[in-house]
Design a protein around this motif. Structure first.
Motif, PDB file in Angstrom:
ATOM      1  N   GLU A 112       0.793  -1.218   0.000  1.00 34.55           N
ATOM      2  CA  GLU A 112       0.000   0.000   0.000  1.00 34.55           C
ATOM      3  C   GLU A 112       0.830   1.276   0.000  1.00 34.55           C
ATOM      4  N   ASP A 113       2.151   1.180  -0.018  1.00 39.06           N
ATOM      5  CA  ASP A 113       2.973   2.389  -0.051  1.00 39.06           C
ATOM      6  C   ASP A 113       2.723   3.173  -1.343  1.00 39.06           C
ATOM      7  N   PRO A 114       2.906   4.499  -1.311  1.00 41.07           N
ATOM      8  CA  PRO A 114       2.661   5.301  -2.523  1.00 41.07           C
ATOM      9  C   PRO A 114       3.464   4.816  -3.717  1.00 41.07           C
ATOM     10  N   ALA A 115       2.746   4.532  -4.809  1.00 38.73           N
ATOM     11  CA  ALA A 115       3.365   4.050  -6.054  1.00 38.73           C
ATOM     12  C   ALA A 115       4.165   2.770  -5.858  1.00 38.73           C
ATOM     13  N   ARG A 116       3.999   2.122  -4.702  1.00 40.24           N
ATOM     14  CA  ARG A 116       4.758   0.905  -4.355  1.00 40.24           C
ATOM     15  C   ARG A 116       6.258   1.142  -4.451  1.00 40.24           C
ATOM     16  N   ALA A 117       6.686   2.386  -4.194  1.00 39.38           N
ATOM     17  CA  ALA A 117       8.091   2.738  -4.379  1.00 39.38           C
ATOM     18  C   ALA A 117       8.992   1.992  -3.410  1.00 39.38           C
ATOM     19  N   SER A 118       8.608   1.908  -2.136  1.00 38.28           N
ATOM     20  CA  SER A 118       9.459   1.217  -1.177  1.00 38.28           C
ATOM     21  C   SER A 118       9.547  -0.273  -1.497  1.00 38.28           C
ATOM     22  N   LEU A 119       8.442  -0.870  -1.909  1.00 39.68           N
ATOM     23  CA  LEU A 119       8.431  -2.273  -2.319  1.00 39.68           C
ATOM     24  C   LEU A 119       9.376  -2.489  -3.488  1.00 39.68           C
ATOM     25  N   LEU A 120       9.284  -1.640  -4.492  1.00 40.30           N
ATOM     26  CA  LEU A 120      10.138  -1.778  -5.672  1.00 40.30           C
ATOM     27  C   LEU A 120      11.605  -1.522  -5.334  1.00 40.30           C
ATOM     28  N   ALA A 121      11.864  -0.602  -4.402  1.00 41.39           N
ATOM     29  CA  ALA A 121      13.250  -0.352  -3.997  1.00 41.39           C
ATOM     30  C   ALA A 121      13.850  -1.593  -3.342  1.00 41.39           C
ATOM     31  N   GLY A 122      13.067  -2.253  -2.484  1.00 38.92           N
ATOM     32  CA  GLY A 122      13.555  -3.475  -1.859  1.00 38.92           C
ATOM     33  C   GLY A 122      13.841  -4.568  -2.862  1.00 38.92           C
ATOM     34  N   VAL A 123      12.941  -4.741  -3.823  1.00 38.13           N
ATOM     35  CA  VAL A 123      13.138  -5.777  -4.842  1.00 38.13           C
ATOM     36  C   VAL A 123      14.316  -5.423  -5.745  1.00 38.13           C
ATOM     37  N   ALA A 124      14.480  -4.133  -6.069  1.00 34.17           N
ATOM     38  CA  ALA A 124      15.603  -3.718  -6.915  1.00 34.17           C
ATOM     39  C   ALA A 124      16.938  -3.990  -6.246  1.00 34.17           C
ATOM     40  N   ALA A 125      17.033  -3.721  -4.943  1.00 33.14           N
ATOM     41  CA  ALA A 125      18.274  -4.008  -4.221  1.00 33.14           C
ATOM     42  C   ALA A 125      18.556  -5.502  -4.203  1.00 33.14           C
ATOM     43  N   LEU A 126      17.528  -6.298  -3.972  1.00 31.45           N
ATOM     44  CA  LEU A 126      17.691  -7.749  -3.985  1.00 31.45           C
ATOM     45  C   LEU A 126      18.114  -8.239  -5.366  1.00 31.45           C
ATOM     46  N   THR A 127      17.517  -7.674  -6.408  1.00 29.39           N
ATOM     47  CA  THR A 127      17.752  -8.145  -7.773  1.00 29.39           C
ATOM     48  C   THR A 127      19.161  -7.857  -8.254  1.00 29.39           C
ATOM     49  N   PHE A 128      19.640  -6.657  -8.008  1.00 26.99           N
ATOM     50  CA  PHE A 128      20.907  -6.233  -8.609  1.00 26.99           C
ATOM     51  C   PHE A 128      22.066  -6.156  -7.613  1.00 26.99           C
ATOM     52  N   ALA A 129      21.830  -5.629  -6.409  1.00 26.00           N
ATOM     53  CA  ALA A 129      22.942  -5.421  -5.480  1.00 26.00           C
ATOM     54  C   ALA A 129      23.406  -6.718  -4.831  1.00 26.00           C
ATOM     55  N   ASP A 130      22.473  -7.612  -4.518  1.00 29.75           N
ATOM     56  CA  ASP A 130      22.849  -8.863  -3.855  1.00 29.75           C
ATOM     57  C   ASP A 130      23.769  -9.721  -4.724  1.00 29.75           C
ATOM     58  N   PRO A 131      23.422  -9.998  -5.994  1.00 29.66           N
ATOM     59  CA  PRO A 131      24.359 -10.781  -6.812  1.00 29.66           C
ATOM     60  C   PRO A 131      25.665 -10.047  -7.088  1.00 29.66           C
ATOM     61  N   ALA A 132      25.634  -8.718  -7.157  1.00 28.39           N
ATOM     62  CA  ALA A 132      26.880  -7.969  -7.347  1.00 28.39           C
ATOM     63  C   ALA A 132      27.803  -8.160  -6.160  1.00 28.39           C
TER      64      ALA A 132
END
Length: 230
Positions: free
Chosen positions: A122-142
């Protein structure tokens, strides 16, 4: 001759098929990625896991804003959580679970995505949700790649063998990933404190979490800090 359908009726019909189609598309996308990974048997198991991690995470980033309802959005991660935890995926491609941490990561990834959906939908524009997934997607394997290849300064007493170099790689990539998400969020400016705070929190979570379980802690911690600072 009939006239155009009433707007309310069109909306009801759209809501009936819209989310189920994205569920089917999600199944198709993940199965296609699994097929590519299985076809690329010349790759090392670690490279194939990274390919799947980034590929599936990228699909999650693409499809998440397109779902209207949380329950429908939870169907793909719940299905893949069951498939991975039950060992069905490992029976198809045992190389993907060549060690306990890798086997754990197969099912904690959809678990982390699903929990992020539940907590931050329910966060605005789901920005916090997407930020968490983006960090998991790209930063974790890096972080994992840099740590294995160039990691020299290993943490002592914590970190589970992780390195300062890997954490720095996580931080740099997470800064870029969260900045990308924040730049598309409904705000008139890009607050540096949001990006730095969320990326640093994610790097800390990745460093102190047991291998495999960071697939859960990274999206939750990054999304929580992003949401608080946003």
């Amino acid at each position: 001759m009939t006239g155009p359908r009433p707007l309310a009726k069109v909306s009801i019909v759209r809501s009936w098929y819209h989310d189920p189609l994205w569920v089917l598309a999600s199944f198709g996308a993940v199965l296609a990625l699994l097929g590519i990974a299985r076809w690329g048997r010349a790759w090392s198991p670690d490279a194939r896991r990274r390919f799947l991690h980034i590929g599936v995470g990228s699909w999650v980033l693409f499809v998440t804003p397109r779902f209207d309802h949380l329950l429908w959005a939870l169907v793909p991660p719940a299905a893949f959580l069951y498939a991975n935890a039950s060992g069905r995926l490992r029976s198809i491609d045992p190389d993907l679970a060549s060690d306990p941490a890798a086997a754990r990561g197969l099912w904690t990834f959809p678990l982390g995505v699903g929990l992020a959906y539940v907590f931050f939908w329910e966060d605005p524009a789901r920005a916090s949700l997407l930020a968490g997934v983006a960090a998991l997607t790209f930063a974790d394997p890096a972080a994992a790649w840099v740590g294995r290849r160039w990691g020299q300064r290993r943490y002592r007493g914590f970190g589970f063998g992780r390195s300062v170099e890997g954490s720095l790689a996580f931080l740099v990539v997470a800064l870029a990933a969260t900045a990308w998400i924040a730049s598309g969020a409904p705000t008139d400016h890009l607050p540096v404190r949001i990006v730095v705070g969320a990326a640093a929190a994610g790097a800390l979570a990745e460093a102190v979490t047991p291998p495999g379980w960071d697939n859960v802690t990274i999206p939750i911690v990054v999304a929580a800090v992003f949401g608080v600072l946003f």
